[in-house]
Design a protein around this motif. Structure first.
Motif, short mmCIF file in Angstrom:
data_model
loop_
_atom_site.label_atom_id
_atom_site.label_comp_id
_atom_site.label_asym_id
_atom_site.label_seq_id
_atom_site.Cartn_x
_atom_site.Cartn_y
_atom_site.Cartn_z
N GLY A 1 0.79 -1.23 0.00
CA GLY A 1 0.00 0.00 0.00
C GLY A 1 0.82 1.27 0.00
O GLY A 1 0.23 2.37 0.00
N ARG A 2 2.13 1.18 -0.03
CA ARG A 2 2.95 2.40 0.08
C ARG A 2 2.63 3.41 -1.04
O ARG A 2 2.57 4.62 -0.80
CB ARG A 2 4.43 2.06 0.06
CG ARG A 2 5.29 3.16 0.65
CD ARG A 2 6.76 2.83 0.56
NE ARG A 2 7.34 3.41 -0.65
CZ ARG A 2 8.61 3.31 -1.00
NH1 ARG A 2 9.43 2.59 -0.26
NH2 ARG A 2 9.05 3.87 -2.08
N SER A 3 2.42 2.91 -2.22
CA SER A 3 2.15 3.82 -3.35
C SER A 3 0.77 4.47 -3.27
O SER A 3 0.51 5.45 -3.96
CB SER A 3 2.29 3.07 -4.67
OG SER A 3 1.34 2.02 -4.76
N SER A 4 -0.10 3.94 -2.40
CA SER A 4 -1.45 4.50 -2.30
C SER A 4 -1.53 5.68 -1.35
O SER A 4 -2.55 6.39 -1.31
CB SER A 4 -2.43 3.41 -1.85
OG SER A 4 -2.23 3.10 -0.46
N PHE A 5 -0.49 5.90 -0.55
CA PHE A 5 -0.53 6.93 0.50
C PHE A 5 -0.69 8.32 -0.12
O PHE A 5 0.09 8.70 -1.00
CB PHE A 5 0.74 6.86 1.34
CG PHE A 5 0.76 7.79 2.52
CD1 PHE A 5 -0.18 7.67 3.54
CD2 PHE A 5 1.71 8.80 2.61
CE1 PHE A 5 -0.16 8.53 4.63
CE2 PHE A 5 1.75 9.65 3.69
CZ PHE A 5 0.80 9.52 4.71
N ARG A 6 -1.68 9.09 0.35
CA ARG A 6 -1.95 10.41 -0.23
C ARG A 6 -1.16 11.53 0.42
O ARG A 6 -1.14 12.66 -0.06
CB ARG A 6 -3.46 10.70 -0.13
CG ARG A 6 -4.30 9.88 -1.08
CD ARG A 6 -5.70 10.45 -1.20
NE ARG A 6 -6.46 10.24 0.03
CZ ARG A 6 -7.45 9.34 0.15
NH1 ARG A 6 -7.77 8.57 -0.89
NH2 ARG A 6 -8.10 9.20 1.28
N GLN B 1 5.79 11.40 1.86
CA GLN B 1 6.77 10.44 2.36
C GLN B 1 8.17 11.03 2.17
O GLN B 1 8.53 11.47 1.09
CB GLN B 1 6.67 9.11 1.61
CG GLN B 1 5.33 8.41 1.82
CD GLN B 1 5.32 7.02 1.22
OE1 GLN B 1 6.10 6.16 1.62
NE2 GLN B 1 4.43 6.78 0.27
N THR C 1 -2.21 2.72 4.12
CA THR C 1 -3.46 3.05 3.44
C THR C 1 -3.34 4.47 2.89
O THR C 1 -2.37 5.17 3.18
CB THR C 1 -4.64 2.97 4.41
OG1 THR C 1 -4.58 4.09 5.31
CG2 THR C 1 -4.61 1.67 5.22
N PRO C 2 -4.29 4.92 2.12
CA PRO C 2 -4.22 6.30 1.61
C PRO C 2 -4.13 7.35 2.72
O PRO C 2 -3.56 8.42 2.51
CB PRO C 2 -5.53 6.45 0.81
CG PRO C 2 -5.83 5.05 0.34
CD PRO C 2 -5.41 4.17 1.49
N ASP C 3 -4.66 7.03 3.92
CA ASP C 3 -4.73 8.03 4.98
C ASP C 3 -3.91 7.71 6.21
O ASP C 3 -3.99 8.43 7.21
CB ASP C 3 -6.21 8.20 5.41
CG ASP C 3 -7.10 8.60 4.25
OD1 ASP C 3 -6.74 9.56 3.53
OD2 ASP C 3 -8.11 7.93 4.02
N ASP D 1 -0.39 12.26 8.02
CA ASP D 1 -0.17 13.19 6.91
C ASP D 1 1.22 13.01 6.31
O ASP D 1 1.44 13.38 5.16
CB ASP D 1 -0.32 14.64 7.40
CG ASP D 1 -1.66 14.88 8.07
OD1 ASP D 1 -2.69 14.67 7.40
OD2 ASP D 1 -1.67 15.28 9.26
#
Length: 357
Positions: free
Chosen positions: A147-152, A155, A266-268, A281
């Motif tokens: 899921g790393r690439s989904s984080f909004r 990073q 996750t994205p959040d 964040d």
């Protein structure tokens, strides 16, 4: 594209590379024609010039003098990057070290005549021996988690950190169990909306001082790994995190209440298999670095275990190549000793054979 022939090429002009340059010159190699230092940075300072501006001199542990020139006394509140870079610049001038920069070495290849070709973007140096002192700063390690690439959110790695201001009012997850993670938590936690510390293994805090015995144990563990051809491990895994007054304060304030590493991003935020969720964040990866050795790949030095089999500073499969600031010499005092040891071995290797009767 230019070409130059020398006896020894040193790649890198940080602590280890400058130490090697000092010993090369001191033992009779001529600057320029006998040896050259190729450095990928725009100016002196090695990796120190890239340290975050809020890292003060009084928070640097265990910096050791370069050979032949003591580290100057300086205001402990000054940025370490500024003080160390100025020291390295004076050192290069004082000993007339032939540093060429910025020169980014792309590949080292063996020639049919037994010499080495060291290729940069624009030039090639041909050498009889090579001392590699490229350190790790240019190779930050980013572990993969589902899921790393989904984080909004944002990073960052330790290598990207420039100070706590950009974390003000934000929820920050700090990943990593080393000294850098603790130092950055100390800076970020007063301004962030929240901080969460996660590590793969429970952190080991030690109340004892980092003395010679603990230092030898750390070096011995890393040396065992490189002799077996495994990648060098973390020194913190042996020494633990020192229980300084600042760390005790962070513990009392709850900043160092560590969680085990999450299972998914996750994205959040981040989640665990048991259903726990922490919103974020920013994810700050304080996950260390790997040795910057890609330019040596054409030589085929890596063992099946992923590392390079070493005997001291010398690569066992190719006695023309020495690695310093790598494995057991990856410390300021270790780099100094390694520079001297590598030069002594190279002098013996390049010495003319005695005439036969």
């Amino acid at each position: 594209m230019g070409s130059q022939s020398v006896d020894v090429v040193v790649i890198g002009a940080g602590q280890a590379g400058l130490s090697a340059g000092y010993h090369l010159r001191r033992t009779g190699f001529t600057p320029g024609s006998g040896f050259v230092l190729l450095d990928g940075d725009d100016g002196p300072g090695g990796a120190w010039q890239h340290r975050w501006p809020t890292l003060r001199l009084d928070r640097v542990h265990g910096f050791h003098d370069l050979p032949g020139m003591p580290f100057p006394s300086a205001d402990p509140q000054r940025p370490a990057a500024e003080v160390v870079s100025a020291y390295f610049a004076r050192y290069e001038r004082a000993f007339g070290l032939p540093v060429r920069r910025p020169v980014r070495v792309r590949a080292v290849r063996s020639r049919p005549d037994g010499r080495l070709d060291v290729h940069s973007d624009n030039d090639t140096w041909t050498a009889r021996a090579l001392i590699n002192a490229t350190g790790t700063w240019t190779r930050p390690f980013w572990p993969h988690y589902p899921g790393r690439s989904s984080f909004r959110g944002q990073q960052l790695h330790t290598a990207d950190y420039r100070g706590p201001a950009e974390f003000a009012g934000r929820r920050v997850v700090v990943v990593g169990g080393g000294t850098s993670a603790v130092q950055l938590l100390a800076e970020i936690s007063p301004v962030a909306a929240s901080t969460t510390w996660v590590t793969r293994r429970p952190p080991q805090f030690t109340s004892g001082e980092f003395g010679p015995e603990l230092g030898r144990a750390a070096v011995a563990r890393v040396e065992t790994a490189v002799r077996a051809g495994r990648p060098p491990g973390s020194v913190v895994g042996v020494t633990g995190l020192p229980l300084t007054p600042e760390i005790r304060r962070l513990q009392e304030d709850g900043v160092l209440e560590r969680l085990p590493i999450f299972d998914r991003i996750t994205p959040d935020g981040v989640t665990w298999a048991d259903g726990r969720f922490v919103g974020a964040d920013v994810i700050l990866w304080c996950t260390g670095f790997r040795a910057a050795l890609d330019h040596l790949a054409p030589l085929g030095l890596r063992a099946p275990g992923g590392g390079i089999v070493m005997d001291g500073t010398r690569v066992v499969t190719d006695d023309r190549i020495h690695l310093i600031g790598y494995g057991p010499s990856a410390s300021t005092i270790g780099a100094n000793r390694a520079g001297r040891a590598a030069v002594n071995e190279i002098r013996a290797l390049l010495a003319p054979a005695p005439a036969l009767d």
